[in-house]
Design an enzyme around this catalytic site. Structure first.
Site, PDB file in Angstrom:
ATOM      1  N   CYS A  44       0.817  -1.214   0.000  1.00 18.02           N
ATOM      2  CA  CYS A  44       0.000   0.000   0.000  1.00 18.02           C
ATOM      3  C   CYS A  44       0.859   1.276   0.000  1.00 18.02           C
ATOM      4  CB  CYS A  44      -0.896   0.019   1.233  1.00 18.02           C
ATOM      5  SG  CYS A  44      -2.228  -1.196   1.212  1.00 18.02           S
ATOM      6  N   GLU A  59       0.668   3.707   2.206  1.00 20.61           N
ATOM      7  CA  GLU A  59       1.074   4.121   3.557  1.00 20.61           C
ATOM      8  C   GLU A  59       2.416   3.526   3.964  1.00 20.61           C
ATOM      9  OE1 GLU A  59      -1.873   3.066   2.542  1.00 20.61           O
ATOM     10  OE2 GLU A  59      -3.530   4.050   3.571  1.00 20.61           O
ATOM     11  N   CYS A  77      -6.389   0.899   5.045  1.00 16.36           N
ATOM     12  CA  CYS A  77      -6.876  -0.459   5.304  1.00 16.36           C
ATOM     13  C   CYS A  77      -6.426  -0.904   6.699  1.00 16.36           C
ATOM     14  CB  CYS A  77      -6.383  -1.418   4.229  1.00 16.36           C
ATOM     15  SG  CYS A  77      -4.643  -1.851   4.378  1.00 16.36           S
ATOM     16  N   CYS A  88      -2.701  -1.271   7.230  1.00 19.66           N
ATOM     17  CA  CYS A  88      -2.031   0.038   7.235  1.00 19.66           C
ATOM     18  C   CYS A  88      -2.259   0.766   8.554  1.00 19.66           C
ATOM     19  CB  CYS A  88      -2.516   0.887   6.072  1.00 19.66           C
ATOM     20  SG  CYS A  88      -1.817   0.355   4.498  1.00 19.66           S
TER      21      CYS A  88
HETATM   22  N1  THU Z   1      -4.318   0.485  -1.037  1.00 19.76           N
HETATM   23  C1  THU Z   1      -3.484   1.394  -0.462  1.00 19.76           C
HETATM   24  O1  THU Z   1      -2.469   1.792  -1.047  1.00 19.76           O
HETATM   25  N2  THU Z   1      -3.797   1.847   0.785  1.00 19.76           N
HETATM   26  C2  THU Z   1      -4.893   1.475   1.490  1.00 19.76           C
HETATM   27  O2  THU Z   1      -5.052   1.857   2.647  1.00 19.76           O
HETATM   28  C3  THU Z   1      -5.911   0.654   0.848  1.00 19.76           C
HETATM   29  C4  THU Z   1      -5.514  -0.014  -0.415  1.00 19.76           C
HETATM   30  C5  THU Z   1      -3.951  -0.052  -2.360  1.00 19.76           C
HETATM   31  C6  THU Z   1      -3.565  -1.511  -2.387  1.00 19.76           C
HETATM   32  C7  THU Z   1      -3.820  -1.882  -3.821  1.00 19.76           C
HETATM   33  O3  THU Z   1      -2.660  -1.564  -4.574  1.00 19.76           O
HETATM   34  C8  THU Z   1      -4.967  -0.963  -4.243  1.00 19.76           C
HETATM   35  O4  THU Z   1      -5.042   0.052  -3.252  1.00 19.76           O
HETATM   36  C9  THU Z   1      -6.304  -1.662  -4.350  1.00 19.76           C
HETATM   37  O5  THU Z   1      -6.633  -2.315  -3.203  1.00 19.76           O
END
Ligand code: THU
Length: 133
Positions: free
Chosen positions: A57, A59, A90, A93
């Site tokens: 992610c 974060e 999420c 994170c």
């Molecule tokens: N994702 C993030 O970068 N941060 C979050 O808090 C939620 C999800 C990304 C992971 C993945 O690459 C995309 O969003 C779809 O889930």
């Protein structure tokens, strides 16, 4: 407060970071920007992988930049996703942010025009895992 120059600058850093996302599989770019205790801003984007679970992610990308920059405390963090009006971090994170945050650390949820919602880590991750009570 949402329109304070420093808050807006953090939003802009997150939006800029989102431009570096590698999200060819989900097509869901995310950007994050941290203001740390040293006053500096550290940015990150999500970086996906053909072997899907290997991606990560935005974060943790920003956290990694912060740690490698020599800082250890997240004072505030902004998160933005291109395709979601508000993108709350999420679950995984939240735990990763909590490692370097306090209960009062502010999390700014942004859309294309700026910060739309402010939450504290305590609100985002209540009754969190701690080894000392
Ligand atoms: N994702 C993030 O970068 N941060 C979050 O808090 C939620 C999800 C990304 C992971 C993945 O690459 C995309 O969003 C779809 O889930």
């Amino acid at each position: 407060m949402l329109n304070e120059p420093t808050t807006h600058a953090l939003f802009e850093a997150a939006r800029e970071a989102m431009g570096f996302a590698h999200a060819p599989y989900s097509k869901f770019p995310v950007g994050a920007a941290i203001r740390a205790e040293d006053g500096k801003v550290y940015k990150g984007a999500n970086i996906e992988n053909l072997s899907f679970p290997q991606g990560w992610c935005a974060e943790p990308s920003a956290i990694s930049a912060m740690v490698m920059g020599g800082a250890r405390q997240i004072k505030e963090i902004a998160v933005i996703a291109e395709k979601l009006a508000l993108c709350p971090p999420c679950g995984g994170c939240r735990q990763k942010i909590a490692e370097f945050a306090s209960a009062e650390t502010k999390v700014y949820l942004c859309d294309e025009s700026g910060v739309q919602k402010v939450m504290t880590m305590d609100e985002l991750l209540p009754f969190s895992f701690k080894t000392e009570l």
